[in-house]
Motif scaffolding. Structure first.
Motif, short mmCIF file in Angstrom:
data_model
loop_
_atom_site.label_atom_id
_atom_site.label_comp_id
_atom_site.label_asym_id
_atom_site.label_seq_id
_atom_site.Cartn_x
_atom_site.Cartn_y
_atom_site.Cartn_z
N MET A 1 0.83 -1.19 0.00
CA MET A 1 0.00 0.00 0.00
C MET A 1 0.88 1.25 0.00
N ILE A 2 0.36 2.32 -0.56
CA ILE A 2 1.13 3.56 -0.64
C ILE A 2 1.27 4.18 0.75
N PRO A 3 2.48 4.49 1.21
CA PRO A 3 2.66 5.08 2.53
C PRO A 3 1.96 6.43 2.64
N ALA A 4 1.51 6.76 3.83
CA ALA A 4 0.75 7.99 4.04
C ALA A 4 1.53 9.22 3.59
N GLN A 5 2.83 9.24 3.87
CA GLN A 5 3.63 10.42 3.54
C GLN A 5 3.84 10.59 2.03
N SER A 6 3.52 9.55 1.27
CA SER A 6 3.68 9.63 -0.18
C SER A 6 2.39 9.98 -0.91
N ILE A 7 1.29 10.08 -0.18
CA ILE A 7 0.00 10.39 -0.81
C ILE A 7 -0.09 11.89 -1.06
N ARG A 8 -0.19 12.25 -2.33
CA ARG A 8 -0.28 13.66 -2.72
C ARG A 8 -1.56 13.97 -3.50
N ARG A 9 -2.14 12.98 -4.16
CA ARG A 9 -3.36 13.21 -4.92
C ARG A 9 -4.45 12.26 -4.44
N VAL A 10 -5.61 12.81 -4.13
CA VAL A 10 -6.76 12.03 -3.68
C VAL A 10 -7.88 12.18 -4.71
N ALA A 11 -8.49 11.07 -5.06
CA ALA A 11 -9.66 11.10 -5.92
C ALA A 11 -10.90 11.03 -5.04
N VAL A 12 -11.77 12.00 -5.18
CA VAL A 12 -13.04 12.03 -4.45
C VAL A 12 -14.14 11.61 -5.43
N ILE A 13 -14.63 10.41 -5.26
CA ILE A 13 -15.62 9.86 -6.19
C ILE A 13 -17.00 9.93 -5.53
N GLY A 14 -17.84 10.81 -6.06
CA GLY A 14 -19.10 11.12 -5.42
C GLY A 14 -18.92 12.44 -4.69
N ALA A 15 -19.38 13.52 -5.31
CA ALA A 15 -19.08 14.86 -4.78
C ALA A 15 -20.34 15.59 -4.38
N GLY A 16 -21.18 14.91 -3.60
CA GLY A 16 -22.32 15.57 -2.99
C GLY A 16 -21.86 16.29 -1.73
N THR A 17 -22.74 16.39 -0.76
CA THR A 17 -22.41 17.12 0.47
C THR A 17 -21.18 16.53 1.16
N ILE A 18 -21.13 15.20 1.29
CA ILE A 18 -20.01 14.56 1.98
C ILE A 18 -18.74 14.66 1.15
N GLY A 19 -18.82 14.34 -0.13
CA GLY A 19 -17.64 14.40 -0.99
C GLY A 19 -17.07 15.80 -1.10
N ALA A 20 -17.94 16.80 -1.20
CA ALA A 20 -17.48 18.19 -1.29
C ALA A 20 -16.80 18.61 0.01
N SER A 21 -17.35 18.16 1.14
CA SER A 21 -16.74 18.47 2.43
C SER A 21 -15.38 17.79 2.57
N TRP A 22 -15.30 16.52 2.14
CA TRP A 22 -14.00 15.82 2.12
C TRP A 22 -13.00 16.61 1.27
N THR A 23 -13.45 17.10 0.11
CA THR A 23 -12.57 17.85 -0.78
C THR A 23 -11.98 19.05 -0.08
N ALA A 24 -12.81 19.79 0.65
CA ALA A 24 -12.33 20.96 1.38
C ALA A 24 -11.26 20.57 2.39
N TRP A 25 -11.48 19.47 3.11
CA TRP A 25 -10.48 19.06 4.11
C TRP A 25 -9.19 18.61 3.45
N PHE A 26 -9.29 17.79 2.39
CA PHE A 26 -8.07 17.34 1.71
C PHE A 26 -7.25 18.52 1.20
N LEU A 27 -7.92 19.51 0.61
CA LEU A 27 -7.23 20.69 0.11
C LEU A 27 -6.55 21.44 1.25
N SER A 28 -7.20 21.51 2.39
CA SER A 28 -6.61 22.24 3.53
C SER A 28 -5.39 21.53 4.08
N ARG A 29 -5.23 20.27 3.73
CA ARG A 29 -4.05 19.49 4.16
C ARG A 29 -2.95 19.52 3.11
#
Length: 310
Positions: free
Chosen positions: A1-29
């Motif tokens: 599995m890809i180590p946490a420190q190597s994760i730079r791109r996240v795919a958010v599949i399903g961008a309703g209320t939950i997916g959009a909120s996840w997107t905001a958090w991922f971007l803030s990180r």
């Protein structure tokens, strides 16, 4: 599995209320996000969510490299996951929707990429049926709204590999979440089952005419809910036992508490009761619109999280 420190791109599949909120958090990180959703209004929803959440996310400590514009939209989910280091799936809560979607995106990904489903109650073992490398599919269930609430429930179930569970936990922890691991898969996972148990009794108290909807809510928000923001039920009763702790509680107070259990309700939520509950909530919230209530909640959550951190 890809180590946490190597994760730079996240795919958010399903961008309703939950997916959009996840997107905001991922971007803030400081992560890059590629989002996908069949709704033509999804890009606008993401944009509004990120813009609205960004001031709060900055107060909570967005990383120096965080960029609210570092996302793009790709309607085809199989294309959206290409090049992703981690996938957060947040499609509608139905097997008939999630299963074919997970089959499609798993076939477009190498085996070392974890696919985490935001499912609030479905089983990982059923979600992974027919997928490529089913062992890397786990539950990564956030609590709403994901860009504020730290909790993420991670469940591998009967098919998820220990390596995938460990990788998901490491990733969530690295981006500032508080992951917990369920050793067994059960419908509703853990937090929602606890929440459902409380809500069932809350409905029962209204149905039995014990208290109004507003007073039932106040019984939590102005009482034990304040303690629960700091510690859970076991630790709370540990303190309730005084210097003797949980052992003293079990000996002296548990018999009284457990004597109430047989009288706990299992109400039938009839159309009449539904109308009464809806009217009670409207009265208790003063009829304020949902966006206003959610905004006030989120602002208060941010202050609470800052206070807990302090």
């Amino acid at each position: 599995m890809i180590p946490a420190q190597s994760i730079r791109r996240v795919a958010v599949i399903g961008a309703g209320t939950i997916g959009a909120s996840w997107t905001a958090w991922f971007l803030s990180r400081g992560l890059e996000v590629v989002a996908s959703d069949p709704s033509p209004g999804a890009p606008d929803l993401i944009r509004r969510m990120v813009e609205g959440a960004w001031p709060i996310l900055q107060t909570l400590g967005a990383t120096p490299d965080a960029d609210p514009t570092r996302w793009r939209f790709e309607a085809d989910p199989a294309k959206a996951v290409q090049g992703a280091d981690f996938v957060q799936e947040s499609a509608p809560e139905r097997y008939e929707v999630k299963q074919p979607l997970l089959r499609a995106i798993s076939g477009a990904l190498p085996a070392e990429v974890v696919i985490a489903s935001s499912s609030s109650g479905l089983l990982a073992s059923r979600l992974s049926e027919g997928t490529t490398h089913p062992g890397r599919i786990v539950i990564g269930h956030p609590f709403n709204p994901p860009h504020l609430i730290p909790l993420v429930e991670v469940v591998g179930g009967a098919t998820g590999s220990p390596e995938a569970v460990e990788a998901a936990v490491a990733f969530y922890r690295a981006i500032g979440k508080h992951p917990i691991v369920l050793k067994k898969e059960v419908p509703g996972h853990l937090a929602n089952r606890l929440q459902a148990a409380l809500w069932r009794e809350a409905v029962h108290m209204v149905a039995e005419g014990v208290a109004t909807v507003a007073d039932v809510d106040a019984a939590i928000s102005e009482g034990p809910g304040l303690r629960w923001a700091l510690m859970g039920p076991h630790a709370t009763f540990h303190l309730a036992g005084g210097e003797g702790g949980y052992a003293h509680f079990m000996h002296h107070l548990m018999p009284a508490v457990t004597s109430w259990w047989p009288s706990l309700g299992n109400p039938e939520v009839t159309p009449h009761l539904q109308k009464a509950l809806i009217a009670g909530v409207a009265e208790g919230t003063g009829g304020k619109p949902i966006p206003e209530l959610a905004g006030a909640r989120d602002a208060a959550l941010a202050r609470l999280l800052a206070a807990r951190k302090g």
